[in-house]
Design an enzyme around this catalytic site. Structure first.
Site, PDB file in Angstrom:
ATOM      1  N   HIS A 248     -24.781  98.563  69.129  1.00 26.93           N
ATOM      2  CA  HIS A 248     -24.392  98.350  70.516  1.00 26.93           C
ATOM      3  C   HIS A 248     -25.487  98.920  71.395  1.00 26.93           C
ATOM      4  O   HIS A 248     -26.076  99.936  71.061  1.00 26.93           O
ATOM      5  CB  HIS A 248     -23.057  99.058  70.806  1.00 26.93           C
ATOM      6  CG  HIS A 248     -22.378  98.542  72.024  1.00 26.93           C
ATOM      7  ND1 HIS A 248     -22.730  98.949  73.283  1.00 26.93           N
ATOM      8  CD2 HIS A 248     -21.386  97.629  72.175  1.00 26.93           C
ATOM      9  CE1 HIS A 248     -21.972  98.314  74.154  1.00 26.93           C
ATOM     10  NE2 HIS A 248     -21.156  97.496  73.515  1.00 26.93           N
TER      11      HIS A 248
ATOM     12  N   ASP B 231     -16.183  94.116  68.124  1.00 24.57           N
ATOM     13  CA  ASP B 231     -16.042  92.797  67.513  1.00 24.57           C
ATOM     14  C   ASP B 231     -15.839  92.858  66.008  1.00 24.57           C
ATOM     15  O   ASP B 231     -15.479  91.864  65.390  1.00 24.57           O
ATOM     16  CB  ASP B 231     -17.293  91.953  67.796  1.00 24.57           C
ATOM     17  CG  ASP B 231     -17.373  91.617  69.271  1.00 24.57           C
ATOM     18  OD1 ASP B 231     -16.328  91.283  69.837  1.00 24.57           O
ATOM     19  OD2 ASP B 231     -18.470  91.708  69.842  1.00 24.57           O
TER      20      ASP B 231
HETATM   21  N1  ACO Z   1     -27.928  94.833  61.923  1.00 30.20           N
HETATM   22  C1  ACO Z   1     -29.121  95.287  61.488  1.00 30.20           C
HETATM   23  N2  ACO Z   1     -30.032  95.923  62.264  1.00 30.20           N
HETATM   24  C2  ACO Z   1     -29.710  96.120  63.524  1.00 30.20           C
HETATM   25  C3  ACO Z   1     -28.479  95.677  64.081  1.00 30.20           C
HETATM   26  C4  ACO Z   1     -27.571  95.020  63.221  1.00 30.20           C
HETATM   27  N3  ACO Z   1     -26.411  94.575  63.660  1.00 30.20           N
HETATM   28  N4  ACO Z   1     -28.424  95.989  65.389  1.00 30.20           N
HETATM   29  C5  ACO Z   1     -29.562  96.615  65.670  1.00 30.20           C
HETATM   30  N5  ACO Z   1     -30.349  96.698  64.548  1.00 30.20           N
HETATM   31  C6  ACO Z   1     -31.655  97.368  64.427  1.00 30.20           C
HETATM   32  C7  ACO Z   1     -32.764  96.533  65.019  1.00 30.20           C
HETATM   33  O1  ACO Z   1     -33.361  95.707  64.046  1.00 30.20           O
HETATM   34  C8  ACO Z   1     -33.693  97.583  65.534  1.00 30.20           C
HETATM   35  O2  ACO Z   1     -34.401  98.115  64.415  1.00 30.20           O
HETATM   36  P1  ACO Z   1     -35.925  98.637  64.593  1.00 30.20           P
HETATM   37  O3  ACO Z   1     -35.839  99.816  65.533  1.00 30.20           O
HETATM   38  O4  ACO Z   1     -36.361  98.992  63.225  1.00 30.20           O
HETATM   39  O5  ACO Z   1     -36.687  97.485  65.178  1.00 30.20           O
HETATM   40  C9  ACO Z   1     -32.764  98.688  66.041  1.00 30.20           C
HETATM   41  O6  ACO Z   1     -31.578  98.554  65.238  1.00 30.20           O
HETATM   42  C10 ACO Z   1     -32.420  98.589  67.510  1.00 30.20           C
HETATM   43  O7  ACO Z   1     -31.933  97.270  67.760  1.00 30.20           O
HETATM   44  P2  ACO Z   1     -32.105  96.481  69.120  1.00 30.20           P
HETATM   45  O8  ACO Z   1     -31.920  95.016  68.867  1.00 30.20           O
HETATM   46  O9  ACO Z   1     -33.353  96.926  69.789  1.00 30.20           O
HETATM   47  O10 ACO Z   1     -30.874  97.050  69.948  1.00 30.20           O
HETATM   48  P3  ACO Z   1     -30.267  96.407  71.252  1.00 30.20           P
HETATM   49  O11 ACO Z   1     -29.638  97.515  71.985  1.00 30.20           O
HETATM   50  O12 ACO Z   1     -31.276  95.568  71.950  1.00 30.20           O
HETATM   51  O13 ACO Z   1     -29.160  95.386  70.702  1.00 30.20           O
HETATM   52  C11 ACO Z   1     -27.132  94.524  69.919  1.00 30.20           C
HETATM   53  C12 ACO Z   1     -27.814  95.664  70.686  1.00 30.20           C
HETATM   54  C13 ACO Z   1     -27.540  93.159  70.517  1.00 30.20           C
HETATM   55  C14 ACO Z   1     -25.611  94.643  70.071  1.00 30.20           C
HETATM   56  C15 ACO Z   1     -27.542  94.592  68.435  1.00 30.20           C
HETATM   57  O14 ACO Z   1     -27.135  95.819  67.882  1.00 30.20           O
HETATM   58  C16 ACO Z   1     -27.005  93.427  67.616  1.00 30.20           C
HETATM   59  O15 ACO Z   1     -27.641  92.377  67.559  1.00 30.20           O
HETATM   60  N6  ACO Z   1     -25.812  93.599  66.939  1.00 30.20           N
HETATM   61  C17 ACO Z   1     -25.191  92.517  66.240  1.00 30.20           C
HETATM   62  C18 ACO Z   1     -24.476  91.592  67.214  1.00 30.20           C
HETATM   63  C19 ACO Z   1     -23.208  92.197  67.769  1.00 30.20           C
HETATM   64  O16 ACO Z   1     -22.397  92.756  67.039  1.00 30.20           O
HETATM   65  N7  ACO Z   1     -23.039  92.044  69.082  1.00 30.20           N
HETATM   66  C20 ACO Z   1     -21.836  92.520  69.781  1.00 30.20           C
HETATM   67  C21 ACO Z   1     -22.126  93.654  70.690  1.00 30.20           C
HETATM   68  S1  ACO Z   1     -20.646  94.281  71.388  1.00 30.20           S
HETATM   69  C22 ACO Z   1     -20.303  93.194  72.626  1.00 30.20           C
HETATM   70  O17 ACO Z   1     -21.131  92.563  73.190  1.00 30.20           O
HETATM   71  C23 ACO Z   1     -18.915  93.079  72.992  1.00 30.20           C
END
Ligand code: ACO
Length: 446
Positions: free
Chosen positions: A306, A363
């Site tokens: 998140h 979610d």
């Molecule tokens: N699975 C694996 N790796 C992940 C995940 C995941 N679900 N989420 C983040 N990471 C990793 C990224 O690869 C990144 O790694 P790095 O530092 O080695 O490059 C690090 O964690 C940070 O991730 P970002 O994408 O920069 O984080 P951001 O804050 O931009 O994204 C998000 C947040 C979009 C929710 C992300 O965690 C994600 O894609 N999760 C899966 C989708 C999801 O569940 N979305 C619902 C969110 S809740 C809502 O909207 C109601």
């Protein structure tokens, strides 16, 4: 004591005020920075940018705290109804008994949609995604109420708010009925909000529908848990669109479109699809945890991570408990829940997820609960939208009535070509690698 931050650029120093929120959060107020210095700030994804001051929702992602108007989400989920929480969001206080009765009655009596709007559903193909139908129909509402959507008129706003809350569940249920080719079930105003929604989704004219009050209560709680989450992608969209003085129907419809994406509200659908895929692939959760960690793979564990929670999402905890209760009562044994639990354990013990503070989000479990309630996967995000509507409305209302309200219009740092001469079409040469963005190359054309 007023505080300031000092910014030094070249030889010039700028004093910038620090704004302190009621929970002690601090922000550097850069409103006058460009006027004073010609500089703008750059913050891709807005991770360090506060877009507004807001009284509605406080969340501390480090500690896993979520409060609406000061009330803990745990208390609201346990003691309030969805429409009480909607009232709290929109009007700032929990309603008294009289206020609640009048609000519920108003919302309920606005549940019918205009028959001409109903005809819109005929035009969509059978397999149309219900989110597409929901967002276009919400926007379509605006053409029926052009006489009452002046954003700055409080009476118009109150009427529109009641219409939206009343009609969104009817539109949502019709979009589902459309996708399965069943006749629409009209709202039954003798039922409470969540029960009415279940009835519209699942009853058919040819046999009685057994409405389970526990399922209705679980759905009502799910709606509460989604009611607001401060400046997330869809809410910011609603504020931004509304800031142009577009009407509330259009603003909320835009919020729906933003919510649809798999990185936002669409994640609940994506979680179930992922769990199903793992199940069909033999249930090897380790394989998928490894894929999520692999930098060469695009795969992410949906339902994990998140932007602001770096701890357990408090809503996920509540949903998990509710999920256990409902599944037990219904006697549902869901193999996908088993896979979800394995994934949760694996991810919470894995250094990759621990270091990045990737916990299950709202979610992760909501999809399992929706499934247990009989709600089909492509309706999950629609349910989220119904729950989020009070938050969108409250944030829109706060934005539109703020004394310093102005159109939202971010700046940018331009990185494209500098000025060049126009080339007539017959003199242009195709480039094999035309740069289309700072990071991308366009596909090679013939
Ligand atoms: N699975 C694996 N790796 C992940 C995940 C995941 N679900 N989420 C983040 N990471 C990793 C990224 O690869 C990144 O790694 P790095 O530092 O080695 O490059 C690090 O964690 C940070 O991730 P970002 O994408 O920069 O984080 P951001 O804050 O931009 O994204 C998000 C947040 C979009 C929710 C992300 O965690 C994600 O894609 N999760 C899966 C989708 C999801 O569940 N979305 C619902 C969110 S809740 C809502 O909207 C109601």
């Amino acid at each position: 004591m007023s505080q300031t931050a000092t910014l030094k650029v070249d030889d010039t120093t700028y004093e910038l005020p620090i704004v302190v929120g009621s929970e002690g959060e601090r922000a550097i107020d850069i409103r006058d920075l460009r006027a004073q210095s010609g500089l703008v700030t750059l913050d891709n994804g807005y991770g360090s940018t506060g877009a507004c001051e807001s009284d509605i929702t406080f969340l501390d992602g480090e500690k896993g705290i979520l409060r609406h108007r000061g009330y803990a989400i745990e208390d609201l989920a346990e003691h309030a109804t969805f429409l009480e929480v909607a009232y709290l969001m929109i009007y700032g206080e929990l309603p008294t008994e009289d206020e609640s009765a009048s609000f519920v009655s108003d919302v309920t009596r606005h549940s019918l949609i205009h028959e001409n709007l109903r005809l819109m559903f005929q035009g969509f193909p059978l397999q149309a995604h219900p989110m597409a139908i929901l967002s276009s129909t919400l926007c379509g509402l605006s053409v029926f109420y052009e006489d009452s959507f002046a954003p700055a008129d409080p009476e118009h706003a109150d009427l529109t708010i009641r219409r939206l809350l009343g009609k969104i569940s009817t539109i949502a249920a019709f979009s589902y009925k459309k996708s399965i080719g069943q006749p629409f079930t009209y709202p039954d105003n003798s039922l409470r909000y969540a029960a009415n929604l279940l009835n519209m989704l699942f009853s058919v004219p040819c046999e009685p529908y057994d409405l389970d009050p526990d399922q209705a209560a679980a759905l009502d709680q799910l709606l509460i848990l989604h009611a607001d989450h401060e400046q997330n992608c869809s809410t910011s969209t609603v504020r931004l669109v509304g800031s142009s003085r577009a009407n509330l129907y259009a603003s909320v419809s835009a919020g729906c479109c933003a919510l649809w994406g798999p990185l936002h509200g669409g994640a609940n659908q994506a979680v179930i699809e992922m769990l199903q895929k793992i199940h069909d692939d033999g249930g090897n959760t380790e394989k998928y945890v490894e894929m999520a960690k692999d930098r060469n793979s695009d795969f992410r564990l949906m339902g994990f991570g998140h932007r602001v929670y770096k701890n357990f999402d408090p809503r996920a905890r509540i949903i998990k408990r509710s999920c256990d209760r409902v599944l037990e009562k219904l006697g549902v044994i869901d193999p996908l829940l088993e896979i979800a639990m394995q994934l949760e354990t694996a991810a919470l013990e894995d250094d990759f997820f621990i270091e990045r503070k990737l916990y299950p989000n709202v979610d992760f479990y909501s999809g399992i609960l929706y499934r247990a309630l009989g709600i089909p996967t492509n309706m999950f995000t629609v349910m989220f939208a119904i729950g989020r509507l009070p938050g969108w409305i409250a944030q829109w209302k706060e934005m539109i009535t703020a004394p310093d309200a102005r159109i939202g219009r971010p700046r940018q740092i331009y990185t494209g070509p500098t000025a060049r001469r126009f080339i007539p079409i017959h003199k242009r040469k195709g480039a094999r690698h035309r740069t289309v963005g700072r990071h991308e190359k366009a596909p090679i054309r013939g």
